[in-house]
Design a protein around this motif. Structure first.
Motif, PDB file in Angstrom:
ATOM      1  N   SER A 190      -1.068   6.968 -10.450  1.00 24.90           N
ATOM      2  CA  SER A 190      -0.505   6.352  -8.780  1.00 24.90           C
ATOM      3  C   SER A 190      -2.429   6.371  -8.259  1.00 24.90           C
ATOM      4  O   SER A 190      -2.760   7.894  -7.658  1.00 24.90           O
ATOM      5  N   VAL A 191      -3.077   5.233  -7.836  1.00 24.72           N
ATOM      6  CA  VAL A 191      -4.544   5.506  -6.996  1.00 24.72           C
ATOM      7  C   VAL A 191      -3.603   4.089  -6.281  1.00 24.72           C
ATOM      8  O   VAL A 191      -3.375   2.943  -6.475  1.00 24.72           O
ATOM      9  N   ASP A 192      -3.827   4.305  -4.896  1.00 24.20           N
ATOM     10  CA  ASP A 192      -3.546   3.322  -3.487  1.00 24.20           C
ATOM     11  C   ASP A 192      -4.830   2.818  -2.948  1.00 24.20           C
ATOM     12  O   ASP A 192      -5.119   4.281  -1.709  1.00 24.20           O
ATOM     13  N   LYS A 226      -5.537   1.236  -0.970  1.00 25.84           N
ATOM     14  CA  LYS A 226      -5.658   0.776   0.461  1.00 25.84           C
ATOM     15  C   LYS A 226      -4.642   1.602   1.264  1.00 25.84           C
ATOM     16  O   LYS A 226      -5.281   1.667   2.521  1.00 25.84           O
ATOM     17  N   LEU A 227      -3.978   2.796   1.444  1.00 25.64           N
ATOM     18  CA  LEU A 227      -3.493   3.884   2.020  1.00 25.64           C
ATOM     19  C   LEU A 227      -4.582   4.937   1.898  1.00 25.64           C
ATOM     20  O   LEU A 227      -4.631   5.629   2.372  1.00 25.64           O
ATOM     21  N   PHE A 273      -3.789   9.113  -3.695  1.00 29.09           N
ATOM     22  CA  PHE A 273      -3.924   9.419  -5.540  1.00 29.09           C
ATOM     23  C   PHE A 273      -2.799   9.709  -5.333  1.00 29.09           C
ATOM     24  O   PHE A 273      -2.322  11.168  -4.802  1.00 29.09           O
ATOM     25  N   GLN A 274      -2.557  10.215  -7.126  1.00 30.50           N
ATOM     26  CA  GLN A 274      -1.428  11.094  -7.557  1.00 30.50           C
ATOM     27  C   GLN A 274      -1.341  11.277  -9.057  1.00 30.50           C
ATOM     28  O   GLN A 274      -2.029  11.002  -9.902  1.00 30.50           O
ATOM     29  N   ASP A 332      -0.648  15.598  -5.637  1.00 31.34           N
ATOM     30  CA  ASP A 332      -1.233  14.415  -4.600  1.00 31.34           C
ATOM     31  C   ASP A 332      -1.508  14.728  -3.114  1.00 31.34           C
ATOM     32  O   ASP A 332      -1.801  15.237  -2.903  1.00 31.34           O
ATOM     33  N   TYR A 377      -5.421  12.339  -0.287  1.00 33.46           N
ATOM     34  CA  TYR A 377      -5.923  11.631  -0.377  1.00 33.46           C
ATOM     35  C   TYR A 377      -7.298  11.614  -0.236  1.00 33.46           C
ATOM     36  O   TYR A 377      -8.000  12.705  -0.323  1.00 33.46           O
ATOM     37  N   TYR A 426     -11.241   5.245  -0.210  1.00 34.53           N
ATOM     38  CA  TYR A 426     -12.069   4.794  -1.852  1.00 34.53           C
ATOM     39  C   TYR A 426     -13.269   3.516  -0.905  1.00 34.53           C
ATOM     40  O   TYR A 426     -13.234   2.791  -0.254  1.00 34.53           O
ATOM     41  N   PRO A 450      -8.927  -6.282  -2.403  1.00 38.29           N
ATOM     42  CA  PRO A 450      -8.651  -5.403  -1.785  1.00 38.29           C
ATOM     43  C   PRO A 450      -8.666  -5.511  -0.235  1.00 38.29           C
ATOM     44  O   PRO A 450      -9.917  -6.856  -0.295  1.00 38.29           O
TER      45      PRO A 450
END
Length: 364
Positions: free
Chosen positions: A39-41, A43-44, A47-48, A113, A115, A118, A261
């Motif tokens: 997982s790569v977010d 915006k928030l 990552f996972q 998990d 943060y 980016y 984005p």
């Protein structure tokens, strides 16, 4: 992949140790880890990562018994990240157990998990580094324990990076040992360490955006500028084509907003689309200005407009070829990304912490 699983019987030779140390020194662990980005977010800023570790080590066969004292299960400690152990166990490999030593194999699955910021200025050609700092390999009594009773002595470590996300591609990982210890066996030395820094490299898969955004908008831009090749007398029809093309391009931009984005600074894609809108607007004003001069210089104005149209078509075709073929090859270098990652690191250096802290290398 099957060949790599045989490292327990024929360990690979690399900078983290050799076969002699593993076979003759006890409690020296070999680890083969597959790290998958799940997982790569952007915006928030989350990552996972899923980390699957395979273990191999040897212990003494005390009193030649079938069982030895309980030694716990492998675990990970990573400051600044939430580590969840889904599975962690070890078992005996009786096929390689001797009268003096017992060979153990094991497997562990961890979910990590965290943060990070980016930087998306080069979207969709951006690169990022997910830094797993101070990965501490430890022994725990139970896989869910927060504390540990001993550090794991790693003599061989290999990390393979993968991405299960279609939007991201994973590159080679960087591994750096922290406070490694040099051990000597028969005049040969090797490094033994329990703490590492693992940097995962990921870059965005750009082909979707090249096909679905850049190519489509280039076609819209060139089609919207075709009035430059129309007769000068049809000014009303020419303006309607300009207006329709401009609205189409703006509607397309907001239609693909979910794939772009949301950041307070312009990205490469934002600038690309904005220059296309500017091209259509400038073509509109040029047509109005030359229409005023068409009665005095009809032939000259016609040649100027035709040349402008072919220039716009050739220019945006060239720009698209550069974006599709050259831009992916000349992304931001990994050294620059690493340098930016270091600037974003919220770790506090040891010298500014008061007495009582064991170390200053931790992340908020």
């Amino acid at each position: 992949m099957l060949a790599r699983r045989k490292y327990a019987t024929n360990p690979c030779q690399d900078k983290w140790g050799d076969e002699k140390v593993w076979t003759q020194l006890l409690d020296r662990v070999m680890c083969y880890a597959v790290v998958s980005v799940t997982s790569v977010d952007a915006k928030l800023g989350g990552f996972q990562v899923r980390m699957v570790c395979r273990w191999a080590f040897r212990t003494s066969n005390a009193y030649k018994e079938t069982e030895i004292s309980y030694r716990g299960v492998p675990g990970l400690r990573i400051p600044g990240l939430q580590v969840t152990a889904q599975e962690s166990r070890i078992w005996k490999d009786l096929s390689q157990t001797t009268d003096d030593t017992i060979t153990w194999n094991g497997t562990s699955i961890f979910l990590l998990d965290g943060y990070k910021p980016y930087h998306l200025q080069d979207f969709p050609f951006d690169r990022h580094i997910i830094s797993l700092k101070h990965v501490d390999f430890v022994w725990r009594i139970e896989k869910d324990d927060d504390d540990f009773f001993d550090s794991m002595q790693i003599v061989w470590l290999t990390v393979e990076s993968k991405s299960i996300l279609p939007e991201w591609n994973a590159g080679e990982s960087d591994i750096m040992a922290i406070q490694s210890v040099i051990e000597t066996l028969d005049d040969q030395t090797t490094e033994v360490c329990s703490k590492f820094v693992i940097d995962l490299r990921i870059e965005r898969a750009h082909k979707f955006y090249v096909r679905q955004i850049f190519f489509i908008t280039c076609l819209i831009t060139v089609a919207s500028c075709t009035p430059l090749a129309m007769p000068l007398e049809d000014m009303g029809d020419r303006l309607s084509v300009y207006g329709g093309g401009l609205l189409t391009l703006v509607a397309f931009k907001y239609g693909v907003m979910d794939h772009l984005p949301s950041v307070p600074y312009p990205t490469f894609t934002d600038s690309f689309l904005m220059w296309q809108i500017i091209t259509i607007v400038l073509s509109t004003f040029e047509s109005l200005f030359l229409w005023r001069l068409s009665k005095q210089y009809p032939v000259t104005v016609d040649w100027v407009e035709n040349g402008t149209f072919f220039g716009v078509a050739a220019g945006w075709s060239l720009v698209f070829m550069i974006v599709a073929c050259c831009k992916p090859r000349y992304r931001t270098s990994w050294d620059s990304v690493k340098e930016q990652e270091g600037k974003d690191d919220p770790s506090q250096p040891l010298e500014i912490l008061p007495d009582g802290f064991s170390h200053g290398n931790w992340t908020a």
